[in-house]
Design an enzyme around this catalytic site. Structure first.
Site, PDB file in Angstrom:
ATOM      1  CG  LEU A   1      -2.000  -1.071   1.252  1.00 40.58           C
ATOM      2  CD1 LEU A   1      -2.765  -1.010   2.548  1.00 40.58           C
ATOM      3  CD2 LEU A   1      -2.942  -0.945   0.076  1.00 40.58           C
TER       4      LEU A   1
ATOM      5  CD  GLU B   1       9.328   1.682   1.159  1.00 42.92           C
ATOM      6  OE1 GLU B   1       8.949   1.476  -0.007  1.00 42.92           O
ATOM      7  OE2 GLU B   1      10.443   1.397   1.586  1.00 42.92           O
ATOM      8  N   GLY B   2       6.446   4.374   4.373  1.00 44.51           N
ATOM      9  CA  GLY B   2       6.573   5.551   5.222  1.00 44.51           C
ATOM     10  C   GLY B   2       7.989   5.716   5.714  1.00 44.51           C
TER      11      GLY B   2
ATOM     12  CE1 TYR C   1       8.256   2.864  13.606  1.00 49.07           C
ATOM     13  CE2 TYR C   1       7.001   4.540  12.443  1.00 49.07           C
ATOM     14  CZ  TYR C   1       7.109   3.614  13.466  1.00 49.07           C
ATOM     15  OH  TYR C   1       6.075   3.447  14.334  1.00 49.07           O
ATOM     16  CB  ALA C   2       6.491   1.205   8.991  1.00 47.27           C
TER      17      ALA C   2
ATOM     18  CE  LYS D   1       3.422   2.003  11.336  1.00 46.65           C
ATOM     19  NZ  LYS D   1       2.706   3.045  12.073  1.00 46.65           N
TER      20      LYS D   1
ATOM     21  CG  ASP E   1       1.721  13.424  12.309  1.00 45.67           C
ATOM     22  OD1 ASP E   1       1.711  14.552  11.794  1.00 45.67           O
ATOM     23  OD2 ASP E   1       2.192  12.429  11.748  1.00 45.67           O
TER      24      ASP E   1
END
Lengths: 393, 395
Positions: A65, A67-68, A70-71, A88, A180
């Site tokens: 789905l 990429e962030g 740190y995950a 995740k 956030d």
């Protein structure tokens, strides 16, 4: 979750993606939008009650789905009960063990059970990676707004706002700040259930450690006190973010879309709320980033003159927005009080008395209206009768 | 909804859970005298029995370690939370309404003065972001300590109270060297106590487990984290970094990633602020509370009980002139407590004998830490040596 994916282009809209898979399977053999079409998963797809939670092979990755920081987030399916899940996968820093953000997020989420907070099903911990298994939620508010441009239906905005404030009220009463908030972090299910996600930056407060790192909230949703350098964070931080999202949903465009830096962001806010002075905001001149000469004198304006949508709606809409976007953090309305604002009077009264884990959509009379943009493209129209009441939804 | 303090209907309506619960004294006082809970002998036995049952459960729940992954049972607990499609739960809603009214009543039954004092103290101590949520946050603090309470103070086989005390004493020194906050220490020792009672640890790995618990507590609470290599160095490189990280994984799985804990220091500061205690009394109470970390017998008490006992004992030890105002303030402060007078005195006796011995024990880190000028030399206070006798006079 999806919220991790700031600025990452997902290949295609997720909205009703799975529903289409169901309908089209008869006609199409293999397609990119049909993750199951190409391969024969039949032998593996026996729901295996012998499998246990917490192991890697209990879940099947379907597609990435996004990429962030740190995950990486994958869509997956549980081989135990057939539920769709979001996986995740957190990269383990071999140097320092499990990242502290992951520890805080997991520890917090384990204590939070609420209809408007994303549910953590399972944690898989292996030598190489750490995977959080979340409930799968079809889309997020950012994508929902992209698909329905020009502002959402006012009734739907009310339902979304109610759920957002309900979730915030729940975490705030547990001494937790989200810190956030942004549309990407608000997941929306096919029914319209809104769920707060991505608690990586959140933490419950303890007495001595009051120094948080400065860069936490996406600039657009940051309150002026934080932009001015205040580190005395409070629940008002999340309320400002929620207020910005409120306007963005009504208006169809971000409330304060700054481009460059903190000061441009502040000027955007001053243009609407006026430049604060020591009279209007005692103590403002002592904040680190406060410099009188940088700000042109601006007068506070009516919200309806800035955001035209308010003029078409009853006054209480504007009133709530105004109370959420108050300059002085102490005077900003709390989530609990906001839920009691007359703006929500038109919702059926039982919504005020639900148990934590019960969704507002369990109350008769609460359902999303068709968005205006959907009327012209009937394929995407939301009809609850089309949606099978299956487990995997 | 947010206002769910103690008013969750299931807790209140379910008689089974009610039995094991001590009424909060503020509420008990407000209701009637006979509501006030003094633990009778029968109840104590029942509790003992419950503790036994739970121990058996731990044995069954020992996590299985597989090569590729470590099995956890979170989801099995969660399974009931994900129902297929619930019909509109009118009954549940009505039931909850009933609970809500009760909840409001509970809040209303707390005398306004007590409530306002709690609110003032909590916002002063930075435990609150917003006064709207005072009651929720406070009742959440009260409720959460029951959630992870250890029911038995017994240690698994290879360990004795002395070995554990030596480990905790060493952890206190490491903690001080890193300049961590007090919460981190209490969390670390709490985690250690939970881990030791849940998995089998060999005696050679005990120090490693201790460090890992401190490391995890720091990851949860601190802004600045120690490096893994530093921690290994502190253990004279007895263990490799790889071993440390593997143990971290094992501990996290044992605890199922649940690192929430309400440290007793929060309750202590809260009560002390309401009671308008002097610096010296607060410091003495902090000393006594920290000493209780070394006492294996103390692990099964709630944080609020430990805090109340420490503060009360500190007041006995440091005799200050009592004014009507200070007595009134103390009266309000002592309503923040959960349990019986008997429990309170049990803890005070443990603390008093610990404090009397502290200066000639092998485990002297806390004693030394509280003998400096910043800590007002509380550990050197002459009254500590005959604290147990002093306490007997009072009871």
């Amino acid at each position: 979750m999806l919220g991790e994916l700031d600025g990452v282009e997902t290949p295609q809209p997720q909205w009703f993606h799975t529903l289409q898979v169901r309908r089209l399977r008869a006609q199409r053999g293999r397609s990119n939008s049909d993750p199951l079409g190409g391969k024969n998963f039949q032998p593996e797809f026996q729901w295996n009650t012998g499998l246990q939670f917490g192991t890697t092979n209990s879940y099947l990755n379907l597609e990435k789905l996004g990429e962030g920081a740190y995950a990486t987030v994958y869509k997956g399916i549980s081989r135990i009960n057939g539920h769709l899940v979001a996986l995740k996968v957190i990269r383990m820093k071999t140097e320092e063990g499990v990242p502290f953000t992951a520890i805080r997020e997991a520890s917090l989420l384990k204590g939070l059970k609420h209809a408007n907070i994303v549910l953590l099903h399972d944690i898989i911990h292996t030598r190489e990676s750490l995977t959080f298994v979340f409930e799968y939620v079809q889309t997020d508010l950012a994508q929902y707004m992209i698909q329905h441009p020009g502002g959402l239906h006012p009734w739907n905005v009310r339902i979304f706002m109610f759920q957002l404030l309900r979730g915030l009220s729940y975490i705030h009463s547990r001494r937790i700040l989200h810190r956030d908030l942004k549309p990407q972090n608000l997941l929306i299910s096919y029914l319209g259930e809104l769920k707060l996600a991505d608690f990586g930056l959140a933490r419950s407060k303890s007495i001595p450690c009051q120094t948080y790192s400065a860069e936490v909230v996406t600039l657009w949703y940051r309150p002026p006190d934080v932009l001015l350098g205040s580190t005395d964070y409070s629940t008002a931080l999340d309320i400002w973010g929620a207020g910005c999202i409120f306007i963005e949903m009504l208006q169809g465009a971000p409330a304060f879309p700054g481009v460059a830096d903190v000061f441009e962001q502040l000027v955007k806010i001053w243009r609407v709320l006026g430049v604060p002075t020591e009279e209007s905001w005692p103590g403002v001149s002592e904040l680190p980033n406060y410099k009188t000469e940088w700000f042109l004198p601006c007068k506070p304006q009516q919200f309806r003159d800035v955001w035209k949508r308010f003029a078409q709606l009853p006054y209480k809409t504007e009133d709530l927005a105004q109370q959420m976007l108050t300059m002085i953090p102490k005077e900003r309305i709390s989530a609990q009080d906001a839920l009691r604002h007359p703006y929500f009077n038109t919702l059926p009264p039982p919504v005020m008395q639900l148990r934590d884990t019960v969704s507002v959509f369990k109350v008769p009379g609460v359902r999303l209206e068709t968005e205006v943009s959907d009327i012209f493209s009937p394929n995407r129209r939301m009809k609850s009768s089309l949606v099978p009441h299956g487990k995997c939804w | 909804m947010a206002r769910t303090g103690f008013c969750d209907s299931r807790v209140l309506l379910d008689r089974k859970t009610d039995e094991g619960r001590f009424p909060l004294r503020a509420w008990a006082n407000a209701c009637s005298v006979r509501e006030r809970g003094v633990l009778s002998v029968g109840e104590e036995q029942k509790q003992q029995h419950e503790a036994d049952v739970t121990e058996h459960r731990w044995v069954q729940q020992l996590p299985l370690l597989a090569e590729d992954g470590i099995i956890m049972e979170i989801a099995q607990q969660n399974r009931s939370v994900v129902p297929a499609v619930e019909p509109y739960e009118e009954e549940a809603v009505l039931k909850h309404l009933h609970g809500l009214q009760l909840g409001h009543m509970l809040r209303d039954l707390v005398p306004e003065l007590v409530y306002r004092e709690i609110e003032r103290a909590m916002s002063k101590l930075g435990l609150l972001y917003d006064r709207t949520y005072t009651w929720d946050v406070f009742s959440d603090m009260m409720k959460s300590q029951q959630h992870l309470a250890l029911l038995s103070s017994e240690l698994p086989k290879p360990f004795t109270e002395t070995t554990c005390a030596i480990l905790v004493d060493w952890l206190i020194q490491v903690h001080e060297a890193f300049n961590f906050s007090e919460e981190t220490l209490y969390l670390a020792v709490h985690l250690l106590n939970r881990v030791l009672r849940q998995i089998k640890i060999s005696i050679s790995n005990l120090q490693l487990v201790g460090v890992v618990c401190l490391f995890l507590a720091a990851k949860k609470e601190e802004c600045l984290l120690p490096e893994v290599s530093e921690l290994c160095y502190l253990m004279a490189n007895t263990y490799s970094r790889k071993q440390l990280l593997r143990m971290e994984r094992r501990v996290l799985c044992t605890l199922k990633f649940d690192l929430s804990h309400t440290p007793p220091i929060h309750f202590l500061l809260l009560s002390a602020y309401i009671a308008r205690c002097s610096e010296k009394v607060i410091c003495m109470a902090r000393y006594l509370l920290e000493l209780s970390l070394l006492e294996a017998k103390c692990v099964c008490f709630f944080p609020v009980q430990l805090a109340a006992a420490a503060l009360r004992l500190a007041r006995y030890l440091i005799q200050e002139p009592h004014t009507p105002e200070s007595e009134a303030a103390w009266c309000i402060a002592s309503t923040i407590y959960l349990g019986s007078e008997a429990t309170l005195f049990t803890i005070m006796h443990i603390m008093a004998s610990g404090a009397a011995q502290a200066h000639n024990q092998e485990t002297r880190a806390t004693f030394v830490k509280f003998s400096t000028k910043e800590t007002l030399y509380v550990s050197l206070h002459p009254a500590l040596k005959n604290a147990p006798c002093l306490l007997s006079l009072h009871t």
